[in-house]
Design an enzyme around this catalytic site. Structure first.
Site, short mmCIF file in Angstrom:
data_model
loop_
_atom_site.label_atom_id
_atom_site.label_comp_id
_atom_site.label_asym_id
_atom_site.label_seq_id
_atom_site.Cartn_x
_atom_site.Cartn_y
_atom_site.Cartn_z
N HIS A 17 0.85 -1.21 0.00
CA HIS A 17 0.00 0.00 0.00
C HIS A 17 0.88 1.25 0.00
O HIS A 17 0.63 2.21 -0.74
CB HIS A 17 -0.87 0.06 1.27
CG HIS A 17 -1.93 -1.00 1.34
ND1 HIS A 17 -2.13 -1.79 2.45
CD2 HIS A 17 -2.88 -1.39 0.44
CE1 HIS A 17 -3.15 -2.61 2.24
NE2 HIS A 17 -3.61 -2.40 1.02
N LYS A 41 -17.90 -6.23 8.01
CA LYS A 41 -16.68 -7.04 8.13
C LYS A 41 -16.20 -7.01 9.58
O LYS A 41 -16.50 -6.07 10.31
CB LYS A 41 -15.58 -6.46 7.24
CG LYS A 41 -15.62 -6.94 5.82
CD LYS A 41 -14.31 -6.57 5.13
CE LYS A 41 -14.31 -6.90 3.66
NZ LYS A 41 -13.10 -6.37 2.99
N ARG A 90 -1.70 -5.92 -8.17
CA ARG A 90 -0.56 -6.81 -7.90
C ARG A 90 -0.35 -7.79 -9.05
O ARG A 90 0.76 -8.08 -9.45
CB ARG A 90 -0.81 -7.62 -6.62
CG ARG A 90 -0.71 -6.79 -5.37
CD ARG A 90 -1.26 -7.51 -4.20
NE ARG A 90 -2.69 -7.76 -4.39
CZ ARG A 90 -3.52 -8.11 -3.43
NH1 ARG A 90 -3.06 -8.31 -2.21
NH2 ARG A 90 -4.79 -8.31 -3.67
N SER A 127 -3.00 -7.88 2.95
CA SER A 127 -3.27 -7.67 4.38
C SER A 127 -3.70 -8.98 5.03
O SER A 127 -3.29 -9.28 6.16
CB SER A 127 -4.37 -6.63 4.56
OG SER A 127 -3.96 -5.39 4.04
O1 PNS Z 1 -8.84 -2.71 -0.03
P1 PNS Z 1 -10.09 -3.19 -0.71
O2 PNS Z 1 -10.85 -4.11 0.22
O3 PNS Z 1 -9.80 -3.78 -2.06
O4 PNS Z 1 -11.02 -1.89 -0.95
C1 PNS Z 1 -12.27 -2.00 -1.59
C2 PNS Z 1 -13.00 -0.65 -1.64
C3 PNS Z 1 -13.07 0.00 -0.28
C4 PNS Z 1 -12.25 0.25 -2.57
C5 PNS Z 1 -14.41 -0.96 -2.20
O5 PNS Z 1 -15.01 -1.93 -1.42
C6 PNS Z 1 -15.32 0.27 -2.25
O6 PNS Z 1 -15.15 1.13 -3.08
N1 PNS Z 1 -16.29 0.33 -1.32
C7 PNS Z 1 -17.25 1.41 -1.28
C8 PNS Z 1 -18.65 0.95 -1.72
C9 PNS Z 1 -18.95 1.32 -3.16
O7 PNS Z 1 -18.80 2.44 -3.58
N2 PNS Z 1 -19.42 0.31 -3.93
C10 PNS Z 1 -19.85 0.47 -5.29
C11 PNS Z 1 -18.74 0.71 -6.29
S1 PNS Z 1 -18.01 -0.73 -6.93
#
Ligand code: PNS
Length: 159
Positions: A17, A41, A90, A127
């Protein structure tokens, strides 16, 4: 003035990150790293703890700020006057899901997502694997910043 948003769970932040954040700090005028608040979660660290860890790990980059959000990412991006969302990739295994999310976000608000390839040496880093390795007594010193390693080891030894 171009502002980038790097959203994620960051539970916990890893060297992968930080590599993406560092790249963005050199590319954009303003970088906002945002921790998602997801009550569904069961994270190892609360969102406030993750914000605090990220704040400490990024304090030497003056154009990087840390925030948190719940709800739709595109709404938060609009509130924060963000121009682009940045996600680290990645490997091809990340691509399908990230591409789908980027298309949905584009559909919702028109916002652009840029993908940054992580350093090859962090290609295997996640993570969840860091938490698993730490929980089983393995060394995580080269995977996360020292303050994060200390926080994980404390959490694991209290379980
Ligand atoms: O580190 P991660 O778990 O890959 O992050 C995922 C994240 C937080 C970027 C994603 O879950 C997110 O954008 N959540 C917000 C909800 C949202 O906007 N959902 C609709 C768009 S796909």
């Amino acid at each position: 003035m171009v502002a980038a948003l790097i959203p994620g769970s960051f539970d916990p932040p890893t060297n992968g990150h930080l590599d993406v954040i560092e790249r963005c700090a050199g590319l954009f005028d303003r970088v906002l790293v945002a921790v998602v608040r997801n009550p569904a979660k069961a994270p190892m660290f609360s969102s406030d703890e993750r914000v605090a860890m990220l704040t400490e790990c990024t304090e030497h980059w003056p154009n990087v700020a840390i925030g948190s959000f719940s709800g739709l990412l595109v709404d938060y991006a609009e509130e924060e006057n963000i121009d682009v969302i940045v996600k680290g990739l990645r490997a091809m295994t990340d691509f399908d899901y990230e591409f789908q999310m980027s298309q949905m976000n584009r559909h919702l608000s028109g916002i652009v997502t840029l993908f940054v390839a992580t350093k090859p040496e962090y290609g295997y880093l996640s993570s969840s694997l860091v938490k698993q390795v730490a929980g089983l007594g393995g060394s995580i010193d080269k995977l996360v910043p020292p303050l994060v390693a200390t926080a994980i080891e404390k959490r694991v030894s209290n379980e």
